[in-house]
Write an enzyme that holds these catalytic residues in place. Structure first.
Site, PDB file in Angstrom:
ATOM      1  N   ASP A 198      30.774   7.494  28.073  1.00 24.61           N
ATOM      2  CA  ASP A 198      30.645   8.697  29.081  1.00 24.61           C
ATOM      3  C   ASP A 198      30.520   8.170  30.371  1.00 24.61           C
ATOM      4  OD1 ASP A 198      31.145  11.337  30.030  1.00 24.61           O
ATOM      5  OD2 ASP A 198      29.034  11.573  30.459  1.00 24.61           O
TER       6      ASP A 198
ATOM      7  N   CYS B 275       4.146  -8.576  -2.614  1.00 23.33           N
ATOM      8  CA  CYS B 275       3.586  -8.128  -1.283  1.00 23.33           C
ATOM      9  C   CYS B 275       4.361  -8.674  -0.325  1.00 23.33           C
ATOM     10  CB  CYS B 275       2.227  -8.380  -1.178  1.00 23.33           C
ATOM     11  SG  CYS B 275       1.029  -7.471  -2.120  1.00 23.33           S
TER      12      CYS B 275
ATOM     13  N   CYS C 290       0.797  -1.343   0.048  1.00 24.94           N
ATOM     14  CA  CYS C 290      -0.055  -0.013  -0.032  1.00 24.94           C
ATOM     15  C   CYS C 290       0.806   1.279   0.006  1.00 24.94           C
ATOM     16  CB  CYS C 290      -0.897   0.128   1.281  1.00 24.94           C
ATOM     17  SG  CYS C 290      -2.259  -1.293   1.401  1.00 24.94           S
TER      18      CYS C 290
ATOM     19  N   CYS D 245       3.642 -11.907  -7.207  1.00 25.96           N
ATOM     20  CA  CYS D 245       3.132 -10.690  -6.406  1.00 25.96           C
ATOM     21  C   CYS D 245       4.067 -10.514  -5.348  1.00 25.96           C
ATOM     22  CB  CYS D 245       1.725 -10.653  -5.826  1.00 25.96           C
ATOM     23  SG  CYS D 245       1.463  -9.492  -4.894  1.00 25.96           S
TER      24      CYS D 245
END
Length: 747
Positions: free
Chosen positions: A448, A406, A20, A404
């Site tokens: 540190d 996807c 999408c 596909c």
């Protein structure tokens, strides 16, 4: 990026997978003036970098025509070319001074009717919709159920009236396919011809012409079921962040004129005072100014044991008050409290892509057309030799569905989004997929000292008495320090606790040396060994003790009474409670630990010995820390720098991954790639573990996506499987990949 570019943010509804996002991104990028597009599927956010003349109304119409809902989420000012982000949604960030008015069009006032109508029409045919509410009441659910029932009815009526069966399945297929075909047409219009909708439409229509209407209807049904499952999975992933945002209560008890009145929590301003009753959620980030209570911070920090918070202690929005009544002064507006910052940072982070994701997206752009070409070759070339046009075209259509991308495209962003959300729930803020991926490769962590490995404030560690008892030494020292605001004075007073302090006459500070005064008929002086040495000789046993404590990296103060030394108080910035275990965890993971600090070498070495850090570099200026990081990198190490101060910012920016402690300065948080929101040193190892789990998950997802396609490609060519197993290979792989990624949410 163009220095004059603007940045606009939008809320996009209806996305449920990376495919999408890819189709929206492709369509929007083709618009005039659009330079870059970043989309987060999990949060539904889209950020567009564009020129001043870009028609944002046309942009919204383009997205609406694709079948997605879209609304403006705010505008940002000019990009400065250095990555500075002024693009927080207005009304959320509070950065109103960054608003930019578009002179070519008024985006906020343009006619939204067109894009709203388009969105409405689009959603009618939008099977890619993140499912909200009960799934069977959603558009995607109703569509899948309708087609499924239609297939059952077609079978039943076809058994009674065989000659009508073909037409019944054709009707069912067309009803289910119509909205999919409509979206395919719209995608072709905006330059996206190789979408799953297009492949589905071609395969279903082709099956009908091959007299396989039954299979065509089944393919459409399985496709709709797969989309529905993807929507449900997307909702679960998205809800992890939405649940976090909902932790903050909607109302708060604002104190005004000595009375409490209920107001919206979003209206609280810095400096307001609120009453937090037992059992209430804390409505803001703040400091306790009255009361003591146990606070359940598990929903925010992940700590299972409630902690006691009293006057002066910080509290977080969304935590649960225990059995006491607290008065809390607000220290951050609702738009910038702990929860809001987490949600905002995660939203922005999900819009940035990991290198592996960028590679997969580039690969998919060539992969899909290649699959179409292979499908066409399978359908057209073999029949030239054996004449079996129907059989080979059928196999070609199945390959279209198998191909596909996807599952492949979503394999990375689904895992990254789940990992970012999981980290955010426990205070591990990672600014994007690229940082998450880089954390996996860290081989050295440079810490540190002050405020990172240590608590950042001195504490009394030793009290030695000479000619008096220890309690008296501490009590008299605290009496002299009672009027001072120096950090050492606060530490001595804290060590004295609630013990009553004698009054001090003629109390005064001696600049650079200590404090003096008359207490209990004696002239007292409390200060450094050097200052004492000028006032009275140090006995041998006192000298030995001073040297021993100094070797341990402690600040040594002596108490002098009428020229005689009564005792010694030693102080040190103590390591954080989890620091020893944290360094050990990193060592077990094969990660080298280094300390880079501006503190004196003796104090740094003492802390290093206690924590098990062998490589300690002290007395460093900010530029020296940056140089030290570069030297580590030149040795082939992938360096993560952890710090909390302004002097750490250059090193944080230079390191492969900069990690800021959550209680640090804004400069450190801005310069860093990630943040430990709750200041736990052990979270460094947890962050590396999260990255390694996410990258392993991505490898699994890619294997699932490509493995299933390879298996079904071979079985289709051999004639073992057909159209409906092909669509199962696609949607099934997508669901499996998404479900596998969601396993990260359980951590």
């Amino acid at each position: 990026m163009n220095d004059t570019a603007l940045k606009s943010r939008f809320k996009v509804d209806g996305m449920d997978c990376a495919a999408c996002a890819a189709r929206i991104e492709g369509a929007v990028k083709r618009l005039d003036g659009v330079e870059d597009v970043s989309i987060s599927v999990m949060t539904g956010a889209m950020t567009v970098h564009h020129g001043v003349a870009t028609d944002l109304a046309a942009l919204e119409r383009t997205v609406s025509r694709l079948g997605y809902g879209i609304s403006a989420d705010g505008h940002a000012g000019h990009e400065d070319g250095k990555g500075h982000d002024c693009g927080c949604a207005h009304g959320e960030s509070g950065h109103g001074d960054h608003d930019h008015e578009h002179h070519d069009h008024d985006h906020h006032d343009h006619d939204h009717a067109s894009h709203e109508d388009g969105a409405e029409g689009g959603h009618a045919g939008h099977v890619h919709a993140a499912v909200e509410g009960e799934w069977w009441k959603s558009a995607a659910g109703l569509q899948a159920i309708g087609v499924g029932l239609g297939i059952v009815v077609a079978y039943a009526l076809g058994w009674l009236v065989p000659e009508a069966e073909r037409w019944l399945f054709l009707v069912v297929m067309l009803v289910g396919l119509a909205p999919i075909a409509l979206r395919a047409f719209r995608l072709v219009q905006v330059g996206e011809p190789f979408s799953i909708e297009s492949l589905m439409t071609i395969a279903a229509v082709g099956a009908v012409f091959l007299d396989a209407g039954e299979e065509a209807a089944a393919v459409v049904f399985f496709f709709l079921v797969g989309e529905l499952l993807e929507g449900l999975a997307a909702r679960r992933a998205r809800s992890s962040i939405q649940a976090l945002a909902s932790l903050v209560p909607e109302t708060a008890q604002l104190l005004s004129g000595g009375a409490a009145r209920e107001v919206p929590a979003s209206s609280l301003a810095v400096g307001d005072e609120v009453l937090v009753r037992p059992g209430d959620r804390v409505p803001c980030d703040g400091v306790v100014i009255a009361g003591t209570s146990s606070i359940d911070e598990s929903t925010v920090t992940g700590e299972s044991v409630p902690v006691t918070r009293g006057e002066g202690a910080s509290v977080y929005a969304g935590t649960i008050n225990g059995d006491g009544v607290l008065t809390v002064r607000v220290t951050a507006p609702a738009t910038d409290n702990t929860i809001a910052r987490i949600v905002r940072l995660v939203t922005e982070a999900q819009e940035t892509r990991a290198p592996v994701e960028r590679f997969i997206n580039r690969f998919a752009k060539y992969y899909t057309p290649a699959v179409v070409a292979v499908a066409a070759a399978v359908a057209l070339l073999p029949p030239l030799f054996d004449g079996n046009w129907g059989g080979w075209i059928y196999k070609g259509l199945a390959i279209l569905l198998i191909g596909c991308p996807c599952a492949l495209v979503i394999s990375t962003p689904a895992a990254v989004a789940a990992a970012l959300a999981t980290g955010a729930r426990t205070g591990l803020l990672v600014k994007g997929g690229a940082v998450l991926e880089r954390l996996r490769d860290v081989t050295a962590v440079a810490f540190d000292k002050t405020g990172t490995l240590t608590v950042g404030a001195p504490q009394v560690t030793d009290v030695e008495a000479f000619g008096a008892d220890r309690a008296a030494v501490l009590r008299l020292s605290a009496a002299l320090e009672a009027t001072s605001s120096h950090p050492l004075a606060k530490a001595v007073l804290a060590a004295a606790g609630d013990a009553p302090l004698p009054p001090v006459a003629n109390g005064r500070a001696v600049p650079g040396e200590g404090v003096a005064g008359r207490v209990e008929e004696r002239d007292l002086f409390f200060g450094s060994a050097e200052a004492i040495g000028g006032r009275a000789p140090l006995p041998a046993d006192v000298q030995v003790t001073v040297e021993r404590l100094g070797t341990e990296g402690k600040t040594v103060c002596l108490l002098l009474a009428d020229g005689t030394i009564l005792g010694i108080v030693a102080l040190r910035d103590a390591p954080r409670p989890d620091a020893v275990a944290a360094v050990g965890e990193l060592r077990r993971r094969g990660v080298t630990t280094v300390m880079l600090t501006g503190d004196n070498p003796r104090a740094a070495a003492a802390v290093g010995r206690e924590l098990g850090i062998d490589d300690v570099r002290a007395g460093l200026m900010p530029g020296d820390k940056q140089t030290a990081v570069r030297l580590l990198q030149e040795r082939g190490l992938v360096v993560a720098k952890v710090g909390d101060g302004i002097n750490d910012a250059p090193a944080l920016a230079t390191a492969d991954v900069g990690i800021a402690m959550g209680g640090g300065t804004d400069v450190a948080l801005e310069a860093a790639d990630a943040a430990l929101l709750y200041g736990r040193v052990g979270d460094v190892a947890a962050m590396i573990d999260l990255s390694r789990r996410a990258m392993a998950n991505i490898r699994q997802n890619i294997s699932i996506a490509l493995g299933l396609k390879a298996v079904f490609l071979v079985t289709t060519v051999l004639g073992i499987t057909g159209l409906w197993p092909a669509i199962l290979a696609d949607t099934g792989a997508t669901v499996l990949v998404t479900a596998n990624a969601l396993r990260l949410l359980r951590r």
